[in-house]
Design a protein around this motif. Sequence first.
Motif, PDB file in Angstrom:
ATOM      1  N   ASP A  25       0.873  -1.171   0.000  1.00 42.50           N
ATOM      2  CA  ASP A  25       0.000   0.000   0.000  1.00 42.50           C
ATOM      3  C   ASP A  25       0.910   1.222   0.000  1.00 42.50           C
ATOM      4  N   VAL A  26       1.004   1.855  -1.153  1.00 44.90           N
ATOM      5  CA  VAL A  26       1.952   2.955  -1.364  1.00 44.90           C
ATOM      6  C   VAL A  26       1.252   4.281  -1.111  1.00 44.90           C
ATOM      7  N   ALA A  27       1.814   5.087  -0.224  1.00 43.91           N
ATOM      8  CA  ALA A  27       1.228   6.385   0.100  1.00 43.91           C
ATOM      9  C   ALA A  27       1.366   7.350  -1.076  1.00 43.91           C
ATOM     10  N   THR A  28       0.265   8.022  -1.432  1.00 42.27           N
ATOM     11  CA  THR A  28       0.271   9.093  -2.432  1.00 42.27           C
ATOM     12  C   THR A  28      -0.610  10.222  -1.886  1.00 42.27           C
ATOM     13  N   PRO A  29      -0.511  11.421  -2.448  1.00 37.93           N
ATOM     14  CA  PRO A  29      -1.386  12.511  -1.992  1.00 37.93           C
ATOM     15  C   PRO A  29      -2.869  12.212  -2.201  1.00 37.93           C
ATOM     16  N   TYR A  30      -3.187  11.241  -3.064  1.00 35.51           N
ATOM     17  CA  TYR A  30      -4.574  10.912  -3.370  1.00 35.51           C
ATOM     18  C   TYR A  30      -5.099   9.737  -2.551  1.00 35.51           C
ATOM     19  N   GLY A  31      -4.245   9.180  -1.701  1.00 36.02           N
ATOM     20  CA  GLY A  31      -4.626   8.047  -0.883  1.00 36.02           C
ATOM     21  C   GLY A  31      -3.693   6.872  -1.117  1.00 36.02           C
ATOM     22  N   PRO A  32      -3.743   5.850  -0.264  1.00 32.27           N
ATOM     23  CA  PRO A  32      -2.883   4.671  -0.424  1.00 32.27           C
ATOM     24  C   PRO A  32      -3.278   3.848  -1.641  1.00 32.27           C
TER      25      PRO A  32
END
Length: 312
Positions: A25-32
């Motif tokens: 589950d990779v963190a991004t500004p748009y959600g994991p």
Amino acid sequence: MSLSDFDLAYDELRGRWPESTEDRDVATPYGPTRVHVYGPVDGIPLVLLPGGSATGLAWFANAPALGERYRVHAVDLLGDAGRTERRGTPLQSVDDLTAWLDALLDGLGLARAHLCGHSYGAWLAARYALHAPERVDRLALVEPTQVFAGFRLGYLLHALPHLIRPSEARARAFLAWETADIDLDETWQRLYALASTVPCRKLIAGGRPRIADLRMPVLVLLAEHSRAHRVDKVAERARRTLAQGEVALLPGATHHSLPLAAPKPLNDRLMDFLTVTASAGAPQPADRVADRSCWTGPQPETDTDMTTSHQT
């Protein structure tokens, strides 16, 4: 059907992946973002984007072969059914999708990668390759929709019932019509059908990408019996517009039977394309294609060449 039914189908299909597959589950500004990772740690990275409603798990039949040579990263798309969550920055435009992929590659530690997408995922892959060409070594487009041609009217009419009133039964009926007599994995069919009932999906649509501006090698893989678009028109436009393009036909396949049914021809053709040496991968004339059989079969039905927000 409830979301829990979708989750059960998701978990069951996840069990078809090789035992050593990692779920990240990779963190991004748009959600994991959920990514299924398989293959040698030092393998060349290959990012796989699925079609709409398919989830990254749709590549389960391809991962074992591709993962022998590449580090496979199969992604659950932002805005679609799956384990990728929308949290934080709102998803509103194509620019958000490309920014999300920038953040995803950063989170995965991938400065560059091969990129392959199917259907809606191919449209997104093409848009991203234009947005960040320095990060895409080679681009493979499997039955790309809304890239070279619009949807056929018959396809849209058959899709309409499950788009207006989503249900598992309507999605299954549409899938059965498009794939005809092809034997599809039952768990994947159930997952695909249930995806249409998952609330709060938000697939972002957009115009056709400026394919002529792509400068990396591009492979276009088309299904012989696709009902989504006219295969001959897609092939001709790909041949005419791609600076470094190859076009190949996958015999017996339909749009929605890919990539999981009879995966070997797709795997073989994709790996041939990805493993071309640097010298052999020099720019080719635009009219050089891998398989001219795309144009020699019977002509498909009339194509309306419609551009629509429906993506698959």
